[in-house]
Motif scaffolding. Structure first.
Motif, PDB file in Angstrom:
ATOM      1  N   PHE A   7      39.084  -9.449  26.753  1.00 31.66           N
ATOM      2  CA  PHE A   7      38.324  -9.533  25.502  1.00 31.66           C
ATOM      3  C   PHE A   7      37.833  -8.148  25.087  1.00 31.66           C
ATOM      4  O   PHE A   7      37.201  -7.452  25.889  1.00 31.66           O
ATOM      5  CB  PHE A   7      37.115 -10.460  25.663  1.00 31.66           C
ATOM      6  CG  PHE A   7      37.464 -11.903  25.856  1.00 31.66           C
ATOM      7  CD1 PHE A   7      37.538 -12.757  24.770  1.00 31.66           C
ATOM      8  CD2 PHE A   7      37.720 -12.412  27.128  1.00 31.66           C
ATOM      9  CE1 PHE A   7      37.864 -14.107  24.937  1.00 31.66           C
ATOM     10  CE2 PHE A   7      38.043 -13.745  27.307  1.00 31.66           C
ATOM     11  CZ  PHE A   7      38.119 -14.594  26.209  1.00 31.66           C
ATOM     12  N   PRO A   8      38.093  -7.728  23.862  1.00 38.79           N
ATOM     13  CA  PRO A   8      37.520  -6.462  23.394  1.00 38.79           C
ATOM     14  C   PRO A   8      36.001  -6.537  23.370  1.00 38.79           C
ATOM     15  O   PRO A   8      35.431  -7.631  23.210  1.00 38.79           O
ATOM     16  CB  PRO A   8      38.077  -6.323  21.972  1.00 38.79           C
ATOM     17  CG  PRO A   8      39.245  -7.249  21.905  1.00 38.79           C
ATOM     18  CD  PRO A   8      38.932  -8.372  22.843  1.00 38.79           C
ATOM     19  N   PRO A   9      35.298  -5.415  23.523  1.00 37.19           N
ATOM     20  CA  PRO A   9      33.845  -5.422  23.336  1.00 37.19           C
ATOM     21  C   PRO A   9      33.499  -5.985  21.959  1.00 37.19           C
ATOM     22  O   PRO A   9      34.202  -5.718  20.970  1.00 37.19           O
ATOM     23  CB  PRO A   9      33.458  -3.943  23.453  1.00 37.19           C
ATOM     24  CG  PRO A   9      34.559  -3.328  24.253  1.00 37.19           C
ATOM     25  CD  PRO A   9      35.800  -4.062  23.878  1.00 37.19           C
ATOM     26  N   ILE A  10      32.419  -6.744  21.885  1.00 38.64           N
ATOM     27  CA  ILE A  10      32.012  -7.362  20.623  1.00 38.64           C
ATOM     28  C   ILE A  10      31.877  -6.322  19.517  1.00 38.64           C
ATOM     29  O   ILE A  10      32.317  -6.530  18.378  1.00 38.64           O
ATOM     30  CB  ILE A  10      30.696  -8.142  20.821  1.00 38.64           C
ATOM     31  CG1 ILE A  10      30.941  -9.375  21.698  1.00 38.64           C
ATOM     32  CG2 ILE A  10      30.078  -8.546  19.492  1.00 38.64           C
ATOM     33  CD1 ILE A  10      29.668 -10.064  22.177  1.00 38.64           C
ATOM     34  N   ALA A  11      31.288  -5.177  19.847  1.00 34.14           N
ATOM     35  CA  ALA A  11      31.027  -4.160  18.831  1.00 34.14           C
ATOM     36  C   ALA A  11      32.284  -3.449  18.356  1.00 34.14           C
ATOM     37  O   ALA A  11      32.226  -2.690  17.384  1.00 34.14           O
ATOM     38  CB  ALA A  11      30.027  -3.128  19.369  1.00 34.14           C
ATOM     39  N   ASP A  12      33.408  -3.672  19.010  1.00 31.21           N
ATOM     40  CA  ASP A  12      34.642  -3.008  18.590  1.00 31.21           C
ATOM     41  C   ASP A  12      35.396  -3.786  17.516  1.00 31.21           C
ATOM     42  O   ASP A  12      36.448  -3.333  17.040  1.00 31.21           O
ATOM     43  CB  ASP A  12      35.563  -2.778  19.797  1.00 31.21           C
ATOM     44  CG  ASP A  12      35.111  -1.598  20.643  1.00 31.21           C
ATOM     45  OD1 ASP A  12      34.108  -0.957  20.276  1.00 31.21           O
ATOM     46  OD2 ASP A  12      35.761  -1.315  21.673  1.00 31.21           O
TER      47      ASP A  12
END
Length: 619
Positions: A7-12
């Motif tokens: 999962f990509p970081p949420i902020a990305d």
């Protein structure tokens, strides 16, 4: 973030919007979240919550790490630059906007339609800047939050148009590339040389209207750029170092606004975790009454009076409870029933379960609602020099609700799922309710109601000061504890106590020193609060922005400016904010992008700008 997480970081994630729904674009170019046709519809692309719940990638084949990602300045249109072994590629992504041509039958309007509206189309355009680049299209929807893989059929003989169907939904993929169907996927690959362009579009519009060729795709994106820039040009944003974050916050709030009704969703997503791997996962695709006053403050500060009026008309249309009060939240179409369920087959973001649909807090008792609604009504009345006739009954019902309930315990501003308590912030907001109702009555020259409501407001104030202040002169979380709660910062923001009052100064100082992690503010200490849940949560971004505002009120201008600068430095790479910030791992947590965080940013920045302007005038 673990390097092994898929999962990509949420902020990305990048945020796209057409003011009817929104999409999240991962750094690798995949649409990992999109609900059609509206914000709260079931997802067709849900990789955000399970890596098999649907995605849609358009970009260079075999390359997953972009060189740069940015918004076209002044818009919610994304551009991504890719460097590949063979050359350079530029990708534009937009949920496109265009001139209104008639009634919208996809998401019908209850508000007066604007000149421009959603096309109900996602347009993606690639351009080879140098060399040659192999481009890949891979569209793999999974309807109804991943439950039903798409069934694809080719629509034209040339293989440039295909339709995906599932769970009662259909949308059409069109492109100038040749589509191949592989199970639940539609795929295409094509090599572009320097100067060449290609496009694809996903349409859920009436008759699946979409770009007919690459030039049409270019025009639709250009039109969308013009829409956002014209909208932003209407906003009053001062020439100040805070101008850029204010612009991005304004564009985000507009992007979270459901144009057909004027409602604003609390966030684009559901079930992004507040606690990594934990159970604090909620569906935020609804409208909270608590947000009303902060929304009105932000919109009026930015001179966006049309949006403010649309939002107030949405509130006026809502069906109240039997006692005349409003629920704490409603659907973006005004519906009352937001019954909560879970999708246990979904993995959740990084294993955070359960994934929730709906929000079980919709029928909680939260006495702060009255104050949020009435403060916004007073703001609206003062701004317009007029209270529409249809809003006066709402003023009376909310004031009467506050009168009837202010002595009762509730679940508090944070929707605690533990036992009801006499939360100070709830009492405070009921003081706001009756104080503002009295001021509206005075504007209407209803002296009897002004007197009744004003006296009640003073009775609530006296009760809070008698029972809601600890022995050391600090506002408590609730009457039966000395625990701190960041919601008591609202005493500064709503003028409950003057900035010179020692109790307010003590409260602000205590929260700044005792309820923070590395300077960022927690809602409360989870071990001291019965919220009915397990696990630790991150610092709440809105609370940190509230502390900026409160520090400004009590005269700590330098400290307020320093904290705001720190908050601006932790924005996502594209200038967005989730709900929380996990200090230890420097990452965003919770639903994204979060309206409340951006609204609080605007309010905090406004106070800093006002102080700077006043200082300039005094020189």
């Amino acid at each position: 973030m673990s390097t092994t997480s898929p999962f990509p970081p949420i902020a990305d994630y990048a945020f796209l919007s057409n003011c009817h729904t929104g999409a999240l674009v991962a750094p690798d170019g995949s649409i990992d979240w999109l609900c059609v046709p509206a914000f709260d519809s079931p997802s067709a692309f849900g990789n955000l919550l399970d890596r098999e719940a649907g995605s849609f990638r358009f970009g260079p084949f075999g390359i997953n790490s972009p060189t740069a990602r940015t918004y076209v300045p002044g818009t919610n249109v994304l551009t991504t630059t890719w460097h590949t072994p063979g050359g350079w590629l530029l990708v534009h992504d937009a949920l496109t906007m265009g001139p209104r041509t008639g009634p919208d039958h996809v998401t019908p309007h209850t508000r007066p339609p604007a000149d421009d509206d959603a096309d109900h189309v996602l347009v993606r355009l690639v351009e080879c800047l140098e060399g040659s680049v192999e481009v890949e299209l891979r569209c793999e929807p999974a309807f109804d939050y991943g439950r039903e893989p798409a069934k694809w059929t080719l629509v034209d003989k040339e293989g440039h148009v295909a339709e995906a169907t599932g769970s009662g939904q259909t949308f059409r993929l069109s492109t100038d590339m040749s589509i191949g169907l592989e199970g639940s996927s539609a795929r295409a690959r094509h090599t572009l040389s320097v100067g060449e362009k290609a496009y694809c579009a996903l349409s859920w519009a009436e008759e699946f209207a979409a770009p007919v060729d690459v030039d049409d795709a270019v025009e639709r994106i250009d039109r969308t750029v013009r829409f956002w820039r014209r909208w932003l040009a209407r906003a009053r944003i001062p020439d100040h170092p805070l101008r850029h974050p204010l612009e991005r916050a304004a564009l985000t709030i507009k992007g979270l606004t459901y144009m057909p009704t004027g409602a604003t969703v609390a966030a684009l997503t559901t079930s992004l975790p507040e606690t990594p791997g934990g159970e604090r996962n909620w569906d935020y695709r609804y409208t909270w009454m608590r947000d009303t006053t902060f929304t009105l403050q932000a919109l009026h500060f930015l001179n966006l009076d049309w949006e403010a009026d649309e939002f107030m008309q949405f509130v006026a249309d809502l069906e109240p409870d039997q006692d005349g009060g409003l629920q704490i939240m409603y659907g973006i179409d005004g519906r009352r029933d937001l019954t909560e369920s879970t999708r246990d087959e979904l993995s959740g973001y990084e294993g955070a379960k359960p994934v929730r649909l709906g929000n079980g807090a919709f029928n909680q008792r939260q006495n702060d609602v009255y104050g949020a609604v009435l403060d916004s009504l007073l703001l609206h009345t003062r701004r317009n020099q007029h209270l529409p006739r249809r809003l006066w009954p709402l003023v009376k019902s909310q004031a009467e609700g506050a009168l009837a309930t202010w002595r009762e315990p509730d679940q508090g501003i944070w929707e605690a799922r533990g036992a009801p308590q006499h939360y100070v912030s709830s009492k405070l907001m009921e003081w706001v309710a009756l104080d503002r109702a009295a001021k509206i009555a005075a504007i209407r020259e209803d002296l009897e109601l002004e007197k009744t409501w004003s006296e009640a407001a003073e009775e609530i104030r006296a009760d809070i000061l008698a029972h809601g202040v600890s022995d050391r002169g600090v506002l408590r979380q609730h009457y039966d504890t000395d625990a701190l709660d960041a919601s008591t910062l609202l005493a500064a923001i709503f003028g409950f106590l003057p900035g010179t009052d020692e109790r307010l100064k003590n409260t602000v100082d205590a929260i700044a020193t005792e309820l923070t992690e590395h300077g960022f503010v927690l809602r409360y200490v989870t071990g001291e609060t019965d919220d009915g849940l397990t696990g630790k949560e991150g610092t709440f971004l809105i609370c940190s922005f509230w502390l900026v505002s409160a520090l400004s009120v009590v005269g700590e201008r330098e400290q307020a400016t320093d904290l705001l600068e720190r908050l601006l430095r932790i924005a996502s790479p594209l200038g967005l904010y989730a709900e929380e910030f996990e200090v230890d791992r420097s990452r965003h947590l919770g639903n994204f992008p979060q309206a409340f965080s951006h609204l609080a940013l605007i309010e905090a920045a406004a106070r800093i700008i006002l102080a700077d302007r006043l200082e300039e005038l005094s020189l």
